[in-house]
Design a protein around this motif. Structure first.
Motif, mmCIF file in Angstrom:
data_model
loop_
_atom_site.group_PDB
_atom_site.id
_atom_site.type_symbol
_atom_site.label_atom_id
_atom_site.label_comp_id
_atom_site.label_asym_id
_atom_site.label_seq_id
_atom_site.Cartn_x
_atom_site.Cartn_y
_atom_site.Cartn_z
ATOM 1 N N PRO A 138 22.397 59.278 61.167
ATOM 2 C CA PRO A 138 21.021 59.052 61.617
ATOM 3 C C PRO A 138 20.236 60.362 61.618
ATOM 4 O O PRO A 138 20.807 61.452 61.697
ATOM 5 C CB PRO A 138 21.195 58.514 63.037
ATOM 6 N N LEU A 139 18.923 60.233 61.579
ATOM 7 C CA LEU A 139 18.012 61.372 61.593
ATOM 8 C C LEU A 139 17.243 61.372 62.904
ATOM 9 O O LEU A 139 16.538 60.416 63.222
ATOM 10 C CB LEU A 139 17.042 61.287 60.417
ATOM 11 N N VAL A 140 17.389 62.446 63.675
ATOM 12 C CA VAL A 140 16.640 62.616 64.922
ATOM 13 C C VAL A 140 15.544 63.641 64.670
ATOM 14 O O VAL A 140 15.820 64.757 64.225
ATOM 15 C CB VAL A 140 17.550 63.085 66.073
ATOM 16 N N LEU A 141 14.299 63.266 64.946
ATOM 17 C CA LEU A 141 13.158 64.147 64.712
ATOM 18 C C LEU A 141 12.505 64.508 66.042
ATOM 19 O O LEU A 141 12.112 63.633 66.820
ATOM 20 C CB LEU A 141 12.135 63.460 63.799
ATOM 21 N N LEU A 142 12.385 65.798 66.295
ATOM 22 C CA LEU A 142 11.835 66.324 67.549
ATOM 23 C C LEU A 142 10.429 66.871 67.298
ATOM 24 O O LEU A 142 10.210 67.626 66.356
ATOM 25 C CB LEU A 142 12.759 67.419 68.091
#
Length: 253
Positions: free
Chosen positions: A5-9
């Protein structure tokens, strides 16, 4: 094969709405998670007597991964989100399977920048966020062409900034001023890395992006023409293309 998964902050002083234009096209390929950071957007500011620190914000991210039962993710961030991604990498490197660093830098604040953050925190506590915070940030956040030719985008950014809680803005400004230099941290990391920067970024310019890319073996640097500091808003198609073209096919959940 299932990709990580890709977590974007998100950047400061914004919230996860800054990813709206890239979230859906990215989600056609990977699972995308875009949390609000503590005290901003819809995320509460925990009561604490501790001095504000990005390490505590990093613990929030790790706690989120625990709740979602995600052992490893590709961790991405824009501006402050990049600083936070590096803080997570320092705190829990085993949870990071890849990095996407967007319009950010590894260097700590200069003394002048650190003082400016103190001033922002004090004014937010004194006056709230009101209109001054957006007015102070917009000239540097967006490229000149964006500001003059895309008034609807300027207003979107303004609305997001003006909606931020003053306490969260103050806490975050104080946390950012104490962050360490992360260049050696990036030099030691062996995970795949993508660095994206707007060609007109006035806050974390191309030179800062290049400095990060140069120390990370095998990293990819993408410069987006005509964009400033908020490339996911100014050139969402360019950001999506850069991420999906790079996204490591070898990542396994």
């Amino acid at each position: 094969m299932t990709e990580l998964p890709l977590v974007l902050l998100h950047a400061f002083p914004l919230d996860s709405r800054m990813w709206n234009a890239v979230r859906e096209p990215l989600a056609s390929r990977v699972r995308v998670i875009t949390p609000d950071q503590r005290g901003l957007g819809r995320s509460p500011l925990p009561e604490s007597d501790r001095e504000p620190s990005l390490e505590d914000a990093a613990r929030d991210v790790v706690a989120l991964l625990d709740r979602l039962e995600l052992d490893r993710v590709v961790l991405g961030g824009c501006s402050m989100g990049g600083y936070l991604a590096m803080a997570v990498l320092r705190l829990a490197p085993e949870r990071v399977g890849g990095l996407v660093l967007i319009d950010t830098k590894a260097a700590p604040d200069t003394p002048e920048a650190a003082q400016s953050r103190l001033d922002v925190a004090a004014r937010a506590e004194r006056e709230g966020t009101g209109s001054w915070l957006a007015e102070a940030n917009l000239p540097n956040l967006l490229a000149e062409a964006t500001r003059t030719r895309r008034p609807e985008l300027v207003e979107t950014v303004r609305e997001i900034i003006e909606s931020q809680p003053a306490a969260g803005v103050s806490w975050t400004a104080l946390a950012l001023r104490n962050r360490p230099d992360s260049l050696d941290l990036l030099r030691r990391t062996a995970v795949p890395a993508l660095v994206i920067v707007g060609e007109e970024d006035a806050i974390t310019p191309v030179a800062a992006a290049s400095a990060m890319a140069e120390v990370m073996a095998g990293s990819t640097l993408v410069v987006l023409p005509g964009a400033g500091h908020l490339t996911p808003l100014e050139d969402p198609a360019g950001v999506v293309e850069a991420i999906l073209s790079w996204y490591p096919a070898t990542h396994e959940k």
